[in-house]
Design an enzyme around this catalytic site. Structure first.
Site, mmCIF file in Angstrom:
data_model
loop_
_atom_site.group_PDB
_atom_site.id
_atom_site.type_symbol
_atom_site.label_atom_id
_atom_site.label_comp_id
_atom_site.label_asym_id
_atom_site.label_seq_id
_atom_site.Cartn_x
_atom_site.Cartn_y
_atom_site.Cartn_z
ATOM 1 N N HIS A 59 73.633 13.287 79.141
ATOM 2 C CA HIS A 59 74.435 12.130 79.208
ATOM 3 C C HIS A 59 75.767 12.751 79.683
ATOM 4 O O HIS A 59 76.498 12.970 78.979
ATOM 5 C CB HIS A 59 74.415 11.425 77.933
ATOM 6 C CG HIS A 59 75.115 10.328 77.798
ATOM 7 N ND1 HIS A 59 74.779 9.182 76.920
ATOM 8 C CD2 HIS A 59 76.226 9.671 78.382
ATOM 9 C CE1 HIS A 59 75.597 8.178 76.910
ATOM 10 N NE2 HIS A 59 76.537 8.484 78.005
ATOM 11 N N HIS A 61 79.218 11.726 82.749
ATOM 12 C CA HIS A 61 79.524 10.744 83.791
ATOM 13 C C HIS A 61 80.471 11.553 84.794
ATOM 14 O O HIS A 61 81.536 11.867 84.251
ATOM 15 C CB HIS A 61 80.449 9.803 83.085
ATOM 16 C CG HIS A 61 79.861 8.817 82.071
ATOM 17 N ND1 HIS A 61 79.356 7.571 82.426
ATOM 18 C CD2 HIS A 61 79.594 8.848 80.654
ATOM 19 C CE1 HIS A 61 78.665 7.042 81.346
ATOM 20 N NE2 HIS A 61 78.640 7.876 80.188
ATOM 21 N N ARG A 63 81.321 10.552 87.689
ATOM 22 C CA ARG A 63 82.249 9.756 88.471
ATOM 23 C C ARG A 63 82.086 9.511 89.850
ATOM 24 O O ARG A 63 83.079 9.007 90.563
ATOM 25 C CB ARG A 63 83.799 10.409 88.143
ATOM 26 C CG ARG A 63 84.155 10.341 86.451
ATOM 27 C CD ARG A 63 83.942 9.312 85.930
ATOM 28 N NE ARG A 63 84.456 8.904 84.569
ATOM 29 C CZ ARG A 63 84.127 8.176 83.517
ATOM 30 N NH1 ARG A 63 83.173 7.198 83.928
ATOM 31 N NH2 ARG A 63 84.724 8.086 82.398
ATOM 32 N N ASN A 93 77.122 4.339 85.864
ATOM 33 C CA ASN A 93 78.252 3.371 85.833
ATOM 34 C C ASN A 93 79.373 3.592 86.931
ATOM 35 O O ASN A 93 80.295 3.977 86.353
ATOM 36 C CB ASN A 93 78.633 2.875 84.465
ATOM 37 C CG ASN A 93 79.584 4.404 83.883
ATOM 38 O OD1 ASN A 93 78.911 5.491 84.316
ATOM 39 N ND2 ASN A 93 80.297 4.384 82.819
ATOM 40 N N HIS A 236 74.057 8.110 72.133
ATOM 41 C CA HIS A 236 75.357 8.266 71.271
ATOM 42 C C HIS A 236 75.321 7.529 70.013
ATOM 43 O O HIS A 236 76.250 6.607 69.480
ATOM 44 C CB HIS A 236 76.593 8.077 71.923
ATOM 45 C CG HIS A 236 76.638 6.948 72.729
ATOM 46 N ND1 HIS A 236 76.435 5.592 72.556
ATOM 47 C CD2 HIS A 236 77.025 6.957 73.920
ATOM 48 C CE1 HIS A 236 76.395 4.795 73.590
ATOM 49 N NE2 HIS A 236 76.903 5.669 74.592
ATOM 50 N N ASP A 307 78.198 12.801 76.521
ATOM 51 C CA ASP A 307 78.691 11.692 76.924
ATOM 52 C C ASP A 307 80.185 12.037 77.586
ATOM 53 O O ASP A 307 81.147 11.272 77.434
ATOM 54 C CB ASP A 307 78.996 10.627 75.718
ATOM 55 C CG ASP A 307 79.250 8.816 76.402
ATOM 56 O OD1 ASP A 307 79.220 8.968 77.599
ATOM 57 O OD2 ASP A 307 79.532 8.127 75.507
ATOM 58 N N HIS A 311 88.875 10.514 81.662
ATOM 59 C CA HIS A 311 89.574 9.700 82.290
ATOM 60 C C HIS A 311 91.125 10.420 82.491
ATOM 61 O O HIS A 311 91.302 11.335 81.731
ATOM 62 C CB HIS A 311 89.898 8.313 81.273
ATOM 63 C CG HIS A 311 88.604 7.744 81.384
ATOM 64 N ND1 HIS A 311 88.217 6.836 82.297
ATOM 65 C CD2 HIS A 311 87.823 7.514 80.333
ATOM 66 C CE1 HIS A 311 87.082 6.162 81.948
ATOM 67 N NE2 HIS A 311 86.889 6.612 80.660
#
Ligand code: DOR
Ligand code: ZN
Ligand code: ZN
Length: 426
Positions: A59, A61, A63, A93, A236, A307, A311
């Site tokens: 899991h 991200h 980006r 996503n 999660h 996860d 950012h």
């Protein structure tokens, strides 16, 4: 490719710990045993070190496409390597979201040459313009699994209507494929947002996305999984209540994962770190951390996955509502777990089960997750005595583009020192 002989390490094999040598030839583990010697191979001294299968993080991200300022496949997989992670499964996503075979293909073409570790890609569940879902698109794709956001999070993916979910669960079950779910109840989230209108303090995050929000959604998903006999992984899982519910449903088809931040941080961090401790689902209470840790020890929890959701610092410094949810984790997940071994909370065997063996089994990653003859030579050498303090821009947050960690300031004992992928030290 050079053949390698790892000498005198403590190997974490499926049959337990074993002080032995390990021979790697053409990217595979070809022999494990005492006193191995071989002409013309490169010797790697592992005396006093432990050798684990490479970590599989199901899991992350990374980006790309659309969020390259936060992370890209080059920086994200460099972070993975530094963390002892040899395989990542990347979430859909993105911008645009990965919701069709065409977009999946484009994403794969974009990232493949940049990836320093093995990877697979998810497809996201979405509602088409005519109100139908993209489930058929998923079923015809080579996506590793279908990701459903039952509650909204970063990005615009959301499938929360029961009828749509019923159709998806039935069809995916029929095909024997796997669904992974972000379970938070969207209606309750929206109601709670109204309740806290006008307030902009990070501390309300856990009240808006409350324990109840996660519990009701997880329960609904578990019931659907049972009804249609669908293979479902709950992402999660963050609360004791969800875990207790999960225990009644767990099976070969119904599994769960927990994130390191839910194991090792509590909601008090929102007070200390503000939005840097904001993620979905939110940090919980001490009792929840304890229950999750217990769930790993007693075998109930299948996997630990980061996860990893970087950012920018500038985004996190905005007021609560404007600040995005998510924290990086690839460089700290293994050190946190090794530190827990050093504290006596877990064993190395627990770590290998939840970070290597079960992830490989659940996602059908052949030749991965186990140190055994014939397996791919994906492994990580760890020094259980090495102590380092996590630092923004330094250990634990060095390779991720965002350069910060919610664990900054924590001194951890037990770190990966070398990571091998398919027989190569990267
Ligand atoms: O905190 C989160 N961040 N939770 C998610 O579900 C998505 C993730 C992200 O992509 O930023
Ligand atoms: Zn999620
Ligand atoms: Zn996520």
């Amino acid at each position: 490719m050079k053949d390698l002989l790892l000498k005198n390490g403590t190997l974490l094999t499926p049959k337990g710990k074993r002080l032995a040598d390990l021979l790697v030839r053409e990217g595979k583990i070809v022999e494990m045993g005492e006193g191995l010697s071989e002409e013309g191979v490169e010797i790697v001294d592992c005396e006093g070190k432990f050798v684990l299968p490479g970590v599989i993080d199901v899991h992350v991200h990374l980006r790309e496409p659309g969020g390259e300022a936060k992370e890209d496949f080059l920086s994200g997989t460099a972070a993975a390597l530094a963390g002892g992670v040899t395989y990542v499964l990347d979430m859909p996503n993105n911008s645009p979201a990965t919701i069709s075979r065409e977009l999946l293909k484009e994403k794969r073409e974009l990232v493949t040459s940049k990836a320093k570790v093995d990877f697979d890609l998810y497809m996201g569940a979405a509602i088409n313009e005519d109100g139908s879902t993209n489930v058929d698109e998923f079923l015809e794709s080579d996506a590793i699994a279908y990701k459903i956001y039952v509650g909204s999070s970063t990005g615009n993916l959301l499938v929360s209507k029961k009828e749509a979910l019923e159709e998806i669960f039935a069809k995916v079950a029929e095909a024997g494929k796997l669904i992974c779910v972000h379970a938070e109840d969207e209606v309750m989230i929206q109601q709670n947002m109204k309740l806290f209108e006008g307030q902009d303090d990070p501390m309300i995050h856990g009240k808006i996305r409350s324990e109840e929000v996660a519990y009701q959604s997880t329960k609904m998903v578990l019931h659907l999984a049972r009804k249609y006999e669908t293979r479902v992984n709950i992402c999660h899982l963050s609360t004791k209540r969800e875990l207790d519910e999960f225990a009644a449903f767990k099976s070969e088809k119904i599994t769960c994962e927990v994130a390191p931040h839910h194991l090792f941080l509590t909601e008090l961090e929102l007070e200390r770190q503000g939005n840097f401790a904001k993620m979905n689902p939110p940090l919980r209470r001490e009792k929840d951390c304890k229950a999750l840790m217990e769930g790993i020890k007693n075998g109930l929890i299948n996997m630990v996955a980061t996860d990893h959701a970087p950012h920018l610092t500038s985004e996190k410094e905005q007021p609560y509502r404007a600040a995005p949810s998510g924290v990086p984790g690839l460089e700290t997940s293994l050190p946190l777990m090794l530190n827990a071994v050093n504290n006596g909370q877990l064993t190395l065997e627990d770590v290998v089960r939840v970070m290597c063996a079960e992830p490989a089994q659940i996602f059908d990653l052949i030749g991965k997750g186990r140190l055994e003859v014939g397996a791919d030579a994906d492994l990580v050498i760890v020094d259980m005595d090495l102590e380092k303090t996590v630092e923004n821009g330094g250990p634990g947050a060095e390779f991720t583009k965002c350069k910060w960690s919610p664990f900054a300031g924590q001194k951890l004992k037990g770190w990966p020192i070398k990571t091998m992928i398919n027989g190569d030290f990267a």
